[in-house]
Design an enzyme around this catalytic site. Structure first.
Site, PDB file in Angstrom:
ATOM      1  N   CYS A  88      31.715  39.568  34.830  1.00 30.83           N
ATOM      2  CA  CYS A  88      32.582  38.840  35.532  1.00 30.83           C
ATOM      3  C   CYS A  88      32.090  37.201  35.101  1.00 30.83           C
ATOM      4  CB  CYS A  88      32.408  38.934  36.952  1.00 30.83           C
ATOM      5  SG  CYS A  88      30.528  38.999  37.589  1.00 30.83           S
ATOM      6  N   GLU A 123      32.843  38.986  45.595  1.00 30.82           N
ATOM      7  CA  GLU A 123      32.836  38.107  44.394  1.00 30.82           C
ATOM      8  C   GLU A 123      33.746  38.956  43.355  1.00 30.82           C
ATOM      9  OE1 GLU A 123      32.582  37.753  40.515  1.00 30.82           O
ATOM     10  OE2 GLU A 123      30.868  39.188  40.614  1.00 30.82           O
ATOM     11  N   GLU A 127      41.939  36.741  33.269  1.00 28.71           N
ATOM     12  CA  GLU A 127      40.795  37.416  33.054  1.00 28.71           C
ATOM     13  C   GLU A 127      41.157  38.660  32.373  1.00 28.71           C
ATOM     14  OE1 GLU A 127      36.964  38.445  35.574  1.00 28.71           O
ATOM     15  OE2 GLU A 127      38.768  39.204  36.450  1.00 28.71           O
ATOM     16  N   SER A 139      38.285  43.197  41.831  1.00 30.08           N
ATOM     17  CA  SER A 139      39.311  42.386  41.418  1.00 30.08           C
ATOM     18  C   SER A 139      39.886  41.308  42.373  1.00 30.08           C
ATOM     19  CB  SER A 139      40.510  43.234  40.790  1.00 30.08           C
ATOM     20  OG  SER A 139      41.307  43.724  41.896  1.00 30.08           O
ATOM     21  N   THR A 140      40.436  40.346  41.992  1.00 27.74           N
ATOM     22  CA  THR A 140      40.832  39.377  42.976  1.00 27.74           C
ATOM     23  C   THR A 140      42.062  40.015  43.814  1.00 27.74           C
ATOM     24  OG1 THR A 140      40.324  37.450  41.629  1.00 27.74           O
ATOM     25  CG2 THR A 140      42.008  36.966  43.316  1.00 27.74           C
ATOM     26  N   GLY A 141      42.818  40.620  43.086  1.00 29.68           N
ATOM     27  CA  GLY A 141      44.149  41.384  43.867  1.00 29.68           C
ATOM     28  C   GLY A 141      43.671  42.127  44.937  1.00 29.68           C
TER      29      GLY A 141
END
Length: 545
Positions: free
Chosen positions: A331, A297, A427, A270-272
């Protein structure tokens, strides 16, 4: 190990993408995988940590269950404690000293052997573990756990050999050499549940070029990860180079990031979480031996842009395959669709007809196109998105959920009149596709909308038979996707053909499946040798006439 006198002339086998098996009824591979699925489902495996080649049992375990049948336990996995992480770092640093000195051909040979083992005797085992443990159909498992991972190992070996061959020029009287050293220290590999191939690539890419890894696998992909560790061992990888430490992600990450020996992070998730890792590295930057390489990624909100000239049937198939295969848990999965008003009724009806034909259920029933989502947190999150859509948008088809036996969510098509709707921006990581219908004359404005709506920039696709429209989309959306598809779904990147990765909130775009990624795990040293060094410090210009 001793140097090989003939190493300069050695050549690796030329890599080629592993053929995808069909598993059609009556084929030998169909019969073998059905037998293996029965065998794997009948076992309850104990999964230890692996530290310095030793099997370590912490005594604290986690049950590994089937997403399609959450009462069915496949394995019990021991979980690492902070002391185990410290032991793993020590083992990795020690093992790398000898490994980095091996001739590069011998290091690559280990992974070429791993690829051949996976292509033959290990294929059914890893595919079955991925199917049962991660909820993949046989085709999705085949293209992932078998073909893509085989390709990663073969192509990475090929790319590494090319890198080692890249040497600087030398002027008269000198010999310049590039020593492609591995990073000094350990790389922390954090891998996701959704691709066994990503787990294999992230844990091994740095090792292939002489490094060592601390590997924290996803808690919902532990059976396939356990088999990967056994496969590395059978391929001849020396102990300590990949250390397997499943467990609490926060505790493990904190311990690794606090180590002076951290050389890099290879991450998919995850981005976080990725941003928190980067922040922690920044806060600790003065304490590391070297500046850590950070490669990540982190997901996407992937689009399909449909021009009025597009083929409606091709668009519909791309939506169904790109959005719903593997329950949208990619993703790269198509998640937001922009369709012109003139085509929407046709495209919508074709998509719905296909959705009505889709079957959902246990992966062992090969008639099913989709299966269960990975676990209860994912089920609850996706169900929450569907309920939000029921209140704020229009569900065209699907939307049903059931967690009675497995974590099942019907493929769901949503339509919104708000291009900034939450389902167009955030997302979901599930089988939910949201469509926005735009006026035909607003094609150019819609491209700008696509570019600015979401913070992500991983994959995207344009469908058009008008070449001018394709060219315009390619230009205007140049920074909106790291992998851009023309008249094809935005999923299914192939190693060596479409190196994978995106920018913006989608990651560092270091392109897994290419030479670019391997370069991140090297720290080159330049060596200049002068054959006859000067013995006079003066230069000609200093002389008097």
């Amino acid at each position: 190990m001793t140097d090989h006198a003939f190493s300069a002339s050695r050549r690796l086998p030329v890599p080629a993408n592993e053929p995808v098996r069909s598993y059609a009824p009556g084929t030998p591979e169909r019969l073998r995988i059905e037998t293996q699925l029965t065998a794997t489902a009948s076992e309850r495996v104990e999964i230890p940590l692996v530290i310095g080649g030793r099997r370590v049992k912490s005594g604290t375990t986690r049950a590994v269950v089937m997403p399609c049948d959450h009462q069915h336990v496949l394995a019990d996995c021991h979980l690492a404690e902070p002391r185990h992480v410290a032991q793993a770092i020590e083992a990795a640093v020690a093992a790398q000293r000898e490994w980095a000195a091996w001739p590069w051909e011998d290091r690559l040979a280990v992974f070429l052997k791993a690829a051949d083992l996976l292509a033959t005797t290990w294929r059914d085992r890893l595919n079955a573990a991925t199917m049962l443990g991660q909820g993949k159909t046989v085709y999705q498992a085949e293209i992932d756990a078998a073909c893509e991972l085989i390709d990663f190992w073969r192509f990475n070996a090929h790319f590494a050999a090319e890198l080692y061959a890249e040497q600087p020029i030398s002027s008269a009287g000198t010999w310049n050499q590039m020593d492609h050293r591995p990073l000094e220290g350990v790389v922390y590999a954090v891998t996701p549940f959704n691709f066994t191939a990503i787990a294999g690539n992230l844990s091994s890419a740095n090792v292939l070029v002489g490094g060592a890894t601390i590997w924290k696998p996803a808690s919902s992909a532990l059976l396939s990860a356990h088999l990967l560790m056994a496969l590395y061992e059978e391929a001849g990888l020396p102990p300590g180079l990949i250390n397997f430490v499943p467990g609490d992600p926060v505790a493990i990450t904190d311990k690794v990031l606090a180590s002076r020996d951290l050389a890099g992070v290879h991450f998919t998730g995850s981005t976080g979480v990725f941003q928190s890792i980067w922040q922690a590295i920044g806060a600790n930057i003065a304490n590391y031996r070297s500046y850590p390489r950070v490669v990540g990624e982190t997901g996407g909100k992937d689009f399909i842009a449909v021009h009025p000239s597009a083929d409606p049937q091709a668009v519909a198939v791309a939506i169904v395959r790109g959005g719903f295969e593997y329950q949208g848990q990619k993703c790269s999965a198509a998640s937001r669709i922009y369709v012109p008003r003139s085509l929407w009724p046709d495209v919508r009806d074709r998509v719905v007809a296909m959705m009505q034909d889709l079957q959902m259920g246990d992966v062992r029933d090969f008639r099913n196109f989709v299966a269960a989502v990975i676990d209860r947190p994912a089920f609850n999150r996706i169900r929450g998105s569907i309920r939000h859509a029921q209140r704020t948008a229009r569900i065209i088809h699907g939307g049903g959920t059931s967690d009675r036996t497995g974590f099942f969510i019907e493929p769901t098509l949503v339509q919104t009149t708000d291009p900034g709707h939450k389902l167009m921006r955030e997302e979901i990581f599930g089988p939910v596709v949201t469509a926005y219908v735009y006026p035909d004359r607003q094609w150019s404005a819609t491209l700008d909308l696509i570019d600015t709506t979401s913070p992500y920039a991983l994959t995207g696709a344009v469908f058009a038979r008008d070449r001018a429209a394709v060219a315009e989309a390619s230009t205007r959306l140049r920074n909106a996707a790291g992998n851009f598809y023309i008249n094809d779904k935005p999923t299914g990147a192939v190693v060596g053909q479409q190196p994978f990765g995106g920018a913006r909130a989608s990651g560092t775009n270091d392109k897994a499946g290419s030479k670019l990624n391997l370069m991140r795990w090297l720290s080159p040293r330049v060596v200049k040798e002068t054959f006859v060094p000067p013995v006079d410090y003066t230069y000609p210009f200093m002389k008097t006439e």
